[in-house]
Design a protein around this motif. Structure first.
Motif, PDB file in Angstrom:
ATOM      1  N   THR A   1     -11.730 111.005  82.880  1.00 23.62           N
ATOM      2  CA  THR A   1     -10.346 111.322  83.259  1.00 23.62           C
ATOM      3  C   THR A   1      -9.415 110.110  83.189  1.00 23.62           C
ATOM      4  OG1 THR A   1     -10.918 110.938  85.594  1.00 23.62           O
ATOM      5  CG2 THR A   1     -11.103 113.193  84.752  1.00 23.62           C
ATOM      6  N   ASP A   2      -9.900 108.979  82.702  1.00 22.59           N
ATOM      7  CA  ASP A   2      -9.052 107.780  82.626  1.00 22.59           C
ATOM      8  C   ASP A   2      -7.838 108.050  81.730  1.00 22.59           C
ATOM      9  OD1 ASP A   2      -9.226 104.621  83.192  1.00 22.59           O
ATOM     10  OD2 ASP A   2      -8.354 104.977  81.214  1.00 22.59           O
ATOM     11  N   PRO A   3      -6.639 107.695  82.195  1.00 24.12           N
ATOM     12  CA  PRO A   3      -5.429 108.067  81.449  1.00 24.12           C
ATOM     13  C   PRO A   3      -5.104 107.164  80.267  1.00 24.12           C
ATOM     14  CG  PRO A   3      -4.828 106.925  83.473  1.00 24.12           C
ATOM     15  CD  PRO A   3      -6.318 107.060  83.494  1.00 24.12           C
ATOM     16  N   VAL A   4      -5.768 106.029  80.102  1.00 23.67           N
ATOM     17  CA  VAL A   4      -5.369 105.068  79.076  1.00 23.67           C
ATOM     18  C   VAL A   4      -5.455 105.680  77.680  1.00 23.67           C
ATOM     19  CG1 VAL A   4      -5.900 102.832  78.032  1.00 23.67           C
ATOM     20  CG2 VAL A   4      -6.029 103.108  80.508  1.00 23.67           C
ATOM     21  N   ARG A   5      -6.611 106.289  77.345  1.00 20.57           N
ATOM     22  CA  ARG A   5      -6.771 106.863  76.000  1.00 20.57           C
ATOM     23  C   ARG A   5      -5.940 108.118  75.808  1.00 20.57           C
ATOM     24  NH1 ARG A   5     -13.218 106.646  75.930  1.00 20.57           N
ATOM     25  NH2 ARG A   5     -12.717 107.585  77.926  1.00 20.57           N
ATOM     26  N   ASN A   6      -5.694 108.822  76.901  1.00 20.34           N
ATOM     27  CA  ASN A   6      -4.977 110.093  76.788  1.00 20.34           C
ATOM     28  C   ASN A   6      -3.474 109.915  76.622  1.00 20.34           C
ATOM     29  OD1 ASN A   6      -7.451 111.379  77.190  1.00 20.34           O
ATOM     30  ND2 ASN A   6      -7.186 111.391  79.424  1.00 20.34           N
ATOM     31  N   ASN A   7      -2.973 108.702  76.843  1.00 23.80           N
ATOM     32  CA  ASN A   7      -1.523 108.464  76.788  1.00 23.80           C
ATOM     33  C   ASN A   7      -1.135 107.538  75.643  1.00 23.80           C
ATOM     34  OD1 ASN A   7      -1.130 110.028  79.095  1.00 23.80           O
ATOM     35  ND2 ASN A   7      -1.482 108.284  80.457  1.00 23.80           N
ATOM     36  N   LEU A   8      -1.898 107.578  74.561  1.00 18.33           N
ATOM     37  CA  LEU A   8      -1.601 106.710  73.420  1.00 18.33           C
ATOM     38  C   LEU A   8      -0.665 107.413  72.441  1.00 18.33           C
ATOM     39  CD1 LEU A   8      -5.110 105.161  72.642  1.00 18.33           C
ATOM     40  CD2 LEU A   8      -3.231 104.138  73.934  1.00 18.33           C
ATOM     41  N   VAL A   9       0.272 106.624  71.895  1.00 19.12           N
ATOM     42  CA  VAL A   9       1.174 107.102  70.849  1.00 19.12           C
ATOM     43  C   VAL A   9       0.744 106.441  69.542  1.00 19.12           C
ATOM     44  CG1 VAL A   9       3.540 107.215  70.033  1.00 19.12           C
ATOM     45  CG2 VAL A   9       3.054 107.399  72.484  1.00 19.12           C
ATOM     46  N   ILE A  10       0.312 107.248  68.565  1.00 18.37           N
ATOM     47  CA  ILE A  10      -0.239 106.726  67.316  1.00 18.37           C
ATOM     48  C   ILE A  10       0.872 106.682  66.271  1.00 18.37           C
ATOM     49  CG2 ILE A  10      -2.116 106.911  65.662  1.00 18.37           C
ATOM     50  CD1 ILE A  10      -3.014 106.711  68.582  1.00 18.37           C
ATOM     51  N   ASN A  11       1.155 105.487  65.756  1.00 18.42           N
ATOM     52  CA  ASN A  11       2.131 105.307  64.686  1.00 18.42           C
ATOM     53  C   ASN A  11       1.432 104.722  63.458  1.00 18.42           C
ATOM     54  OD1 ASN A  11       4.389 106.096  66.325  1.00 18.42           O
ATOM     55  ND2 ASN A  11       4.275 104.084  67.306  1.00 18.42           N
ATOM     56  N   THR A  12       2.185 104.608  62.389  1.00 15.53           N
ATOM     57  CA  THR A  12       1.622 104.036  61.166  1.00 15.53           C
ATOM     58  C   THR A  12       1.292 102.564  61.330  1.00 15.53           C
ATOM     59  OG1 THR A  12       2.961 105.581  59.870  1.00 15.53           O
ATOM     60  CG2 THR A  12       2.004 103.709  58.695  1.00 15.53           C
ATOM     61  N   ASN A  13       2.143 101.834  62.071  1.00 15.88           N
ATOM     62  CA  ASN A  13       1.988 100.388  62.170  1.00 15.88           C
ATOM     63  C   ASN A  13       1.210  99.933  63.399  1.00 15.88           C
ATOM     64  OD1 ASN A  13       3.521 100.154  59.837  1.00 15.88           O
ATOM     65  ND2 ASN A  13       5.453 100.022  60.984  1.00 15.88           N
ATOM     66  N   ASP A  14       1.191 100.759  64.434  1.00 13.53           N
ATOM     67  CA  ASP A  14       0.505 100.314  65.647  1.00 13.53           C
ATOM     68  C   ASP A  14       0.138 101.498  66.528  1.00 13.53           C
ATOM     69  OD1 ASP A  14       2.909 101.093  66.800  1.00 13.53           O
ATOM     70  OD2 ASP A  14       3.663  99.063  67.022  1.00 13.53           O
ATOM     71  N   VAL A  15      -0.549 101.195  67.607  1.00 13.70           N
ATOM     72  CA  VAL A  15      -0.926 102.165  68.636  1.00 13.70           C
ATOM     73  C   VAL A  15      -0.425 101.630  69.958  1.00 13.70           C
ATOM     74  CG1 VAL A  15      -2.831 103.329  69.813  1.00 13.70           C
ATOM     75  CG2 VAL A  15      -2.979 102.880  67.353  1.00 13.70           C
ATOM     76  N   ARG A  16       0.362 102.453  70.668  1.00 17.22           N
ATOM     77  CA  ARG A  16       0.952 101.997  71.925  1.00 17.22           C
ATOM     78  C   ARG A  16       0.817 103.076  72.994  1.00 17.22           C
ATOM     79  NH1 ARG A  16       3.791  97.409  71.590  1.00 17.22           N
ATOM     80  NH2 ARG A  16       4.342  96.640  69.507  1.00 17.22           N
ATOM     81  N   PRO A  17       0.911 102.671  74.263  1.00 21.67           N
ATOM     82  CA  PRO A  17       0.947 103.680  75.325  1.00 21.67           C
ATOM     83  C   PRO A  17       2.308 104.350  75.378  1.00 21.67           C
ATOM     84  CG  PRO A  17       1.133 101.482  76.255  1.00 21.67           C
ATOM     85  CD  PRO A  17       0.883 101.296  74.789  1.00 21.67           C
ATOM     86  N   LEU A  18       2.431 105.355  76.233  1.00 28.59           N
ATOM     87  CA  LEU A  18       3.695 106.098  76.328  1.00 28.59           C
ATOM     88  C   LEU A  18       4.855 105.215  76.742  1.00 28.59           C
ATOM     89  CD1 LEU A  18       2.478 109.437  77.989  1.00 28.59           C
ATOM     90  CD2 LEU A  18       3.176 109.075  75.612  1.00 28.59           C
ATOM     91  N   ASN A  19       4.570 104.179  77.563  1.00 28.74           N
ATOM     92  CA  ASN A  19       5.663 103.314  78.012  1.00 28.74           C
ATOM     93  C   ASN A  19       6.047 102.274  76.967  1.00 28.74           C
ATOM     94  OD1 ASN A  19       3.523 101.540  78.120  1.00 28.74           O
ATOM     95  ND2 ASN A  19       3.465 101.443  80.371  1.00 28.74           N
ATOM     96  N   GLY A  20       5.372 102.284  75.817  1.00 26.16           N
ATOM     97  CA  GLY A  20       5.731 101.386  74.736  1.00 26.16           C
ATOM     98  C   GLY A  20       5.241  99.972  74.889  1.00 26.16           C
ATOM     99  N   LYS A  21       4.460  99.657  75.909  1.00 22.98           N
ATOM    100  CA  LYS A  21       3.988  98.297  76.137  1.00 22.98           C
ATOM    101  C   LYS A  21       2.624  98.076  75.489  1.00 22.98           C
ATOM    102  CE  LYS A  21       6.574  97.644  80.437  1.00 22.98           C
ATOM    103  NZ  LYS A  21       6.493  97.281  81.878  1.00 22.98           N
ATOM    104  N   PHE A  22       1.985  97.025  75.907  1.00 19.41           N
ATOM    105  CA  PHE A  22       0.697  96.615  75.354  1.00 19.41           C
ATOM    106  C   PHE A  22      -0.406  97.562  75.828  1.00 19.41           C
ATOM    107  CE2 PHE A  22      -3.144  93.979  75.355  1.00 19.41           C
ATOM    108  CZ  PHE A  22      -3.081  93.411  74.091  1.00 19.41           C
ATOM    109  N   VAL A  23      -1.300  97.942  74.907  1.00 14.60           N
ATOM    110  CA  VAL A  23      -2.439  98.787  75.268  1.00 14.60           C
ATOM    111  C   VAL A  23      -3.505  97.909  75.928  1.00 14.60           C
ATOM    112  CG1 VAL A  23      -4.244 100.326  74.447  1.00 14.60           C
ATOM    113  CG2 VAL A  23      -1.978 100.381  73.383  1.00 14.60           C
TER     114      VAL A  23
END
Length: 680
Positions: A357-379
């Motif tokens: 149930t850890d939220p870190v992997r579930n809240n990732l935004v996948i883009n072409t250039n990078d992968v970020r969390p929903l808040n746009g900060k460092f994963v």
């Protein structure tokens, strides 16, 4: 009823018609206990196989090790040429701040950030951060430092003019102690560096604090950022901890791998480095293999539920029998292991639910250039890494308990139980010896810290000293290494240590183990002379073979007649029920036993004979009834009393003859019939 003639057909001629019922009951009890252990071993092995398979695929250690090996070579083994000494150096060779920055600029960044491919073509933006073709950095490279406050050490006042700055120590990666949380300004008097807090994203996990900087995935921009930090002296006298971390994704293994480099800069100027690589699955239940593993996980939980249920019932039974609840723990030492194992498994179960149930992997935004969390900060996977680390530590403890339980189940056979029997025989002496060993161990540890602790890292702290002394006990002592640190102290430490801890202590340990083994062998020899002689040499393979056949009772009819006859024997529980009121009888006549058993338990004579033959309970001829040494001594005393009784009888008859002259003839005739030799 069986006649004497019929009985002789089923009894060996060297045996009498007397039966040792005590032997039947004792052997049946041992066999019943061994059968229970064998049943438990079968369940235990099946459960362990499922559990180990599930954990193996949860860990995915083969893929994780491959990624770690690749990243370790890049980070730790890449060399750069020192611009001042022209020596080839690596990350582990860093000893100054200049070398610290040079390693970043000339060793690390050229390996993990490339502007062009090996054929010279430029790298597009979509491929920035690609490492060795298969792995790619998901977002920026994060730099963190933690600092100590100035003026927090106990400097001597009269030296303050010579050295005005004084930084105290920090602990636990710079998070505790004299921690500086104030902003500081760079050398250009423009750059301001602020102490920040980065939330972990998981409840119960503390935030990551420090002074943060981020390097972009573009090589040129990252180098420019590093040069700026170097010129502004971002690392200076106050820095006591530094870390660099970045995360790569490998689509072939479906793993995120986080590289974490740590540098501790003591307030004496010494650099200590560490490397860590932790992996996290990109998704726990995504492919068909994951769902098979999930089925195994559910099966493991079901097994544990029934195991706990059975043990709770056992707790109630023992509490009712003994009158107190803690009887379960003291009834058998393995029960304490089971309690600890249940608690540890509960911790594993809770941790795995938290990981799922850890939220870190579930809240990732996948883009072409990078992968970020929903808040746009460092994963930041650090909280998930911590949970996985704790989970696998708890799971490894489970397997330690498994080994103890496996040794317990080996008591199902006297051959397999030699190891546990040896431990039992040697435990008292070994416990007392361990106390003496511990005192000597600590004594030499402190001795090494006092003599070599200021120059030799192995004795620089108590924890490192524990490891060093243990290594020396296993024979890795290096006299020359100690002599280089202290030529006067080396012989004072080395020779007493080798004589006492290596020559004496290790040999005494071996002697204690050998004594325990010898005592175990002696006890087995005594058992071979007792009623358990048939069990001592019983082959474990034969035991497993017949145990397997008894469990396939559905197909007994297709087995040979000899097999069916053996498999249809009276059960141990039934035997104990039949002889319950007679289990202390070492010698009873068969016909008396037959009458009692037929009257109370409705057992046929042939069944009774089969049981007696199976347990070899016919008493040999000319063998007296023996119940240990006491009965044998009593029989000898009775035999010694026979001559005295005959002598008294002879004297009495003579007195009667003298008093009755008229009966002298008859008395003399009677005397002649009494033997002169009492052993006639």
């Amino acid at each position: 009823m069986v006649s004497q003639l019929e009985l002789e057909q089923y009894v060996d001629p060297s045996r009498s018609s007397n039966v040792n019922v005590e032997k039947i009951c004792q052997v049946a009890k041992i066999k019943l206990k061994h059968a229970e252990l064998a049943n438990g071993l079968i369940r235990f092995v099946f459960f362990s196989a499922v559990y180990m398979t599930v954990v193996y695929y949860q860990r995915n250690s083969e893929m994780a090790s491959d990624i770690d090996g690749m990243l370790r070579k890049i980070v730790l083994e890449t060399q750069y040429r020192d611009p001042w000494s022209f020596e080839q150096k690596t990350f582990q060779d860093i000893s100054t701040v200049d070398e610290f920055w040079d390693w970043h600029l000339y060793a690390l960044l050229p390996k993990i950030l490339k502007d062009d491919y090996y054929n010279g073509d430029p790298v597009p933006t979509s491929d920035y951060g690609t490492i060795h073709m298969y792995s790619r950095i998901i977002n920026e490279i994060r730099l963190i430092q933690r600092r100590a406050k100035n003026g927090t050490c106990d400097a001597l006042p009269y030296l303050s003019n010579f050295s005005s700055e004084c930084y105290g120590s920090t602990y636990f990666d710079g998070t505790w102690g004299n921690v500086d949380t104030e902003l500081f300004i760079g050398r250009d008097q423009k750059s301001i560096y602020v102490y920040e807090s980065f939330p972990s994203g998981s409840p119960g996990i503390p935030s990551t604090n420090g002074y943060f900087q981020y390097l972009p995935k573009n090589y040129t921009e990252a180098v420019a950022k590093l040069r700026e930090l170097r010129s502004n002296e971002w690392i200076n006298e106050g820095t006591q901890f530094y870390s660099l971390d970045f995360t790569v994704y490998n689509s072939n293994s479906r793993l995120f791998a986080t590289v974490l480099l740590k540098v501790w800069i003591s307030n004496t100027g010494n650099f200590k480095m560490a490397y860590q690589c932790s992996t996290v699955p990109s998704a726990l239940y995504e492919a068909w293999q994951d769902y098979i593993r999930m089925a195994g996980e559910i099966l493991v939980v079901i097994f544990w539920f029934f195991f706990v249920k059975r043990e709770i019932e056992r707790v109630g039974e023992l509490a009712e029998g003994y009158g107190y609840l803690s009887a379960y723990l003291f009834h058998n030492s393995i029960n304490a292991i089971k309690v600890l194992q249940v608690l540890d498994f509960f911790a594993c179960f809770v941790l795995w639910i938290v990981i799922i149930t850890d939220p870190v992997r579930n809240n990732l935004v996948i883009n072409t250039n990078d992968v970020r969390p929903l808040n746009g900060k460092f994963v930041d996977f650090s909280s998930l890494h911590l949970k996985l680390k704790l989970y696998f530590i708890c799971t490894s403890v489970q397997f330690a308990f498994f080994m103890f339980r496996l040794l317990y189940y080996f008591n199902m056979n006297y051959t397999l139980s030699k190891l546990t029997a040896t431990f039992t025989k040697m435990k008292n002496g070994f416990i007392l010896f361990s106390i003496v060993l511990l005192l000597l161990y600590i004594g030499f540890l402190l001795m090494g810290m006092l003599i070599f602790g200021d120059k030799f890292e192995g004795f620089s702290s108590f924890s490192l000293g524990l490891i060093t002394v243990f290594e020396y006990m296993t024979g890795s002592t290096n006299y020359e290494e100690l002599a280089q640190v202290s030529d006067a102290g080396a012989p004072i430490f080395f020779y007493p240590f080798v004589f006492i801890m290596v020559i004496v202590i290790l040999n005494i340990t071996i002697a204690i183990i050998m004594d325990g083994y010898a005592a175990m062998c002696e006890s087995r020899k005594e058992m071979e002379k007792s009623v358990f002689k048939d069990l001592v040499g019983y082959s474990v393979f034969e035991q497993m073979y017949w145990g397997f056949l008894r469990r396939i009772f559905y197909i007994r009819s297709i087995l040979p007649q000899d097999f069916q006859k053996r498999l249809n024997r009276v059960s141990k529980l039934r035997i104990l029920q039949i002889f319950r009121s007679l289990e202390d009888r070492t010698c009873i006549d068969f016909y008396e036993l037959e009458a009692l058993v037929a009257m109370n338990h409705n057992v046929s004579s042939m069944t009774l004979i089969e049981v007696i033959n199976e347990y070899d309970a016919w008493i040999p001829k000319n063998q007296p009834d023996k119940r240990g040494g006491a009965l044998e001594a009593a029989q000898e005393d009775k035999m010694d009393a026979v001559p005295q009784a005959l002598q008294s009888l002879r004297e009495m008859l003579r007195e009667i003859a003298n008093a009755n002259q008229d009966l002298q003839g008859r008395v003399e005739a009677l005397l002649r019939r009494v033997p002169a030799d009492p052993y006639y």
